[in-house]
Scaffold this motif. Structure first.
Motif, short mmCIF file in Angstrom:
data_model
loop_
_atom_site.label_atom_id
_atom_site.label_comp_id
_atom_site.label_asym_id
_atom_site.label_seq_id
_atom_site.Cartn_x
_atom_site.Cartn_y
_atom_site.Cartn_z
N CYS A 186 0.90 -1.15 0.04
CA CYS A 186 -0.18 -0.10 -0.21
C CYS A 186 0.91 1.30 -0.10
O CYS A 186 0.37 2.25 -0.30
CB CYS A 186 -1.02 0.00 1.03
N ALA A 190 -1.23 2.07 -3.93
CA ALA A 190 -2.53 1.93 -2.79
C ALA A 190 -3.79 1.20 -3.68
O ALA A 190 -4.62 0.52 -2.94
CB ALA A 190 -3.12 3.30 -2.66
N CYS A 193 -3.06 -2.97 -3.56
CA CYS A 193 -2.61 -3.72 -2.69
C CYS A 193 -3.79 -4.25 -1.87
O CYS A 193 -5.07 -3.76 -2.07
CB CYS A 193 -1.83 -2.64 -1.47
N VAL A 195 -5.65 -4.02 1.44
CA VAL A 195 -5.75 -3.19 2.56
C VAL A 195 -6.24 -4.20 3.71
O VAL A 195 -7.51 -4.85 3.50
CB VAL A 195 -6.90 -2.07 2.37
N HIS A 235 -7.87 3.69 -2.50
CA HIS A 235 -7.21 2.39 -2.99
C HIS A 235 -8.16 1.90 -4.02
O HIS A 235 -8.06 0.78 -4.96
CB HIS A 235 -7.43 1.49 -1.93
#
Ligand SMILES: [Ca+2]
Length: 482
Positions: A186, A190, A193, A195, A235
């Motif tokens: 992240c 972002a 990835c 989270v 994200h």
């Protein structure tokens, strides 16, 4: 004038009647303008249980477990919110959650099972979580809230599923997996990835994008919610958010409101999203920490005032949503060591600052619980027969203070859309600023003293102050201006 630390003083300097007239006109002309809203955030499971028949697996002793709150219970307690003065309600995602929780640990808490009571671990975007209720229950909440002048924002997740879900292993028609598992960092990227290690939905694929968009839009249309709170905004890429804006406007109306959870958001870092008109608002992650520091004596008052002024750089027509506590951060009262007087100063600053103030449920009655998972504990109901928080003490004086400040905010256009003039000198202990609404002439002088003693302060009166009399909006009565 003399100020004790706990009593910020207000002075309104122009005729009240003119302000009221202009406020009514403006409200009619700007139906979708959220600048005057006061938003209240509820974790449905932790608020009020209106239907014990859906309490499957409820264990109220487990800090990460299901506690039984639901949409019916929230609907039954809406007068609590109307009485407080809030005008908008944000509820957590309500879709079907993953079947079983995860083992979890936190300092100071026995190891516990962490369930999807918060709504962010979705198993199926097209089904409701029965512990929260049905689509009809959601619609009844929205209708009952509307009758009380309260809009409802629904929290939606596009970025990820629960750790387990019906989507694991699913592939598109041309063979591509719906999910990215455990790839990416992240800090580096972002968008790709995972989270919190959660399975990352590949919403750049049209089939995946359409599934989550269609599900959330259908639910919003059925229930009649006023907007979405958008989880994990950072994200997902801008292409998705542009398409999201187009579709929500086309299918849910031009005024459908979008509030982005962009971690670390400020007037500056959110501006690109506002410039591209992806959303109407974003959370202001800077307010809480800045206020905590200032009321505890860190930094000069003039510097904190300059920070408050910088929040006014937000693009016209877009909004910062500023909060004191949230489900993802330690609660402010705990960060202040339980000091309710200093906490009150931040409440006053929240309600006199630009943006959409967000109240985290129970904060207005000084709910206990500091860091995760206890920052998500039950709504205190005191002697009222409402589970799950029946018997948890409430600070009613704090609630009265919130009510008073919310009422003052809603009466004064200066506090919601007015300009900001810093009146604090370089060495002044007291923070002083003037909010002024040019259209109505409404003006509010805000004075906040963080010292442990009364102090005297001289504030330079501007030419626009007009009549040499003002009204103290907290203690009441006239304030003489020299
Ligand atoms: Ca229930």
């Amino acid at each position: 004038m003399r100020l004790s630390r706990a009593m910020p003083a207000w002075a309104r300097v122009r005729q009240w009647g003119l302000g009221l007239l202009v406020a009514l006109f403006a409200a009619g002309a700007w139906a979708a303008d959220w600048s005057r809203e006061v938003l209240y955030f509820v974790l449905v499971d932790r608020f009020a249980d209106g239907d014990p028949s859906n309490n499957r697996g409820v264990d109220r002793r487990n800090p990460g477990g299901w506690h039984g709150g639901d949409l019916k219970g929230l609907t039954a307690q809406l007068d609590e919110l109307r009485d407080l003065g809030v005008t908008a309600l944000w509820i957590n995602p309500v879709q079907l959650q993953q079947a079983r929780g995860m083992p979890a640990q936190a300092p100071g808490v026995q190891p516990f099972q962490h369930e999807g009571f918060h709504g962010y671990w979705i198993h199926d975007f097209q089904a409701m979580e029965p512990r929260f209720g049905s689509v009809d229950d959601l619609k009844r909440l929205v209708d009952a809230a509307r009758e009380r002048g309260i809009k409802v924002l629904l929290d939606v997740v596009y970025n990820h599923t629960g750790y387990t879900s019906r989507y694991s292993g699913r592939r598109t028609a041309d063979g591509q997996p719906w999910i990215r598992l455990g790839e990416g960092n992240c800090e580096v990227d972002a968008v790709t990835c995972a989270v919190g290690g959660l399975p990352d939905l590949r919403v750049e694929l049209p089939e995946v994008r359409d599934h989550v968009l269609d599900a959330n839009i259908a639910l919003a249309r059925q229930a009649g919610v006023a907007g979405f709170r958008l989880d994990t905004y950072k994200h997902i890429g801008s292409d998705f958010w542009a398409e999201h804006r187009r579709r929500t406007r086309d299918q849910l109306g031009r005024d459908f409101f979008l509030l982005a959870e962009y971690w670390g958001g400020t007037a500056q870092s959110l501006d690109g999203f506002f410039e591209r008109d992806e959303v109407d608002s974003g959370f202001d992650f800077s307010f809480k920490g800045s206020c905590e520091a200032w009321v505890q004596g860190r930094g000069r008052s003039v510097a904190f005032g300059a920070y408050l002024r910088s929040r006014h750089q937000v693009r016209t027509g877009y909004h910062l949503a500023h909060y004191l506590s949230s489900h993802d951060e330690p609660m402010m009262l705990g960060n202040l060591g339980g000091d309710r007087e200093r906490f009150r100063l931040c409440v006053a600053l929240q309600m006199t600052s630009l943006g959409i103030p967000v109240i985290y449920y129970g904060e207005e009655v000084a709910r206990g619980g500091h860091d995760w998972p206890l920052n998500r504990n039950d709504m205190p109901w005191g002697s009222r027969d409402v589970l799950p928080g029946k018997g948890i003490p409430r600070d009613e004086a704090m609630r009265s203070y919130y009510k008073q400040l919310i009422a003052v905010r809603r009466e004064h256009l200066a506090l919601t859309r007015g300009s900001f003039t810093l009146l604090t000198g370089p060495q002044d202990p007291v923070l002083a600023f003037l909010r002024r609404d040019a259209g109505s002439g409404d003006q509010v002088l805000v004075l906040v003293n963080r010292e442990d003693r009364p102090v005297e302060v001289d504030v330079p009166a501007g030419d626009s102050w007009g009549a040499p009399a003002a009204r103290d909006r907290l203690a009441g009565g006239a304030v003489a201006l020299a």
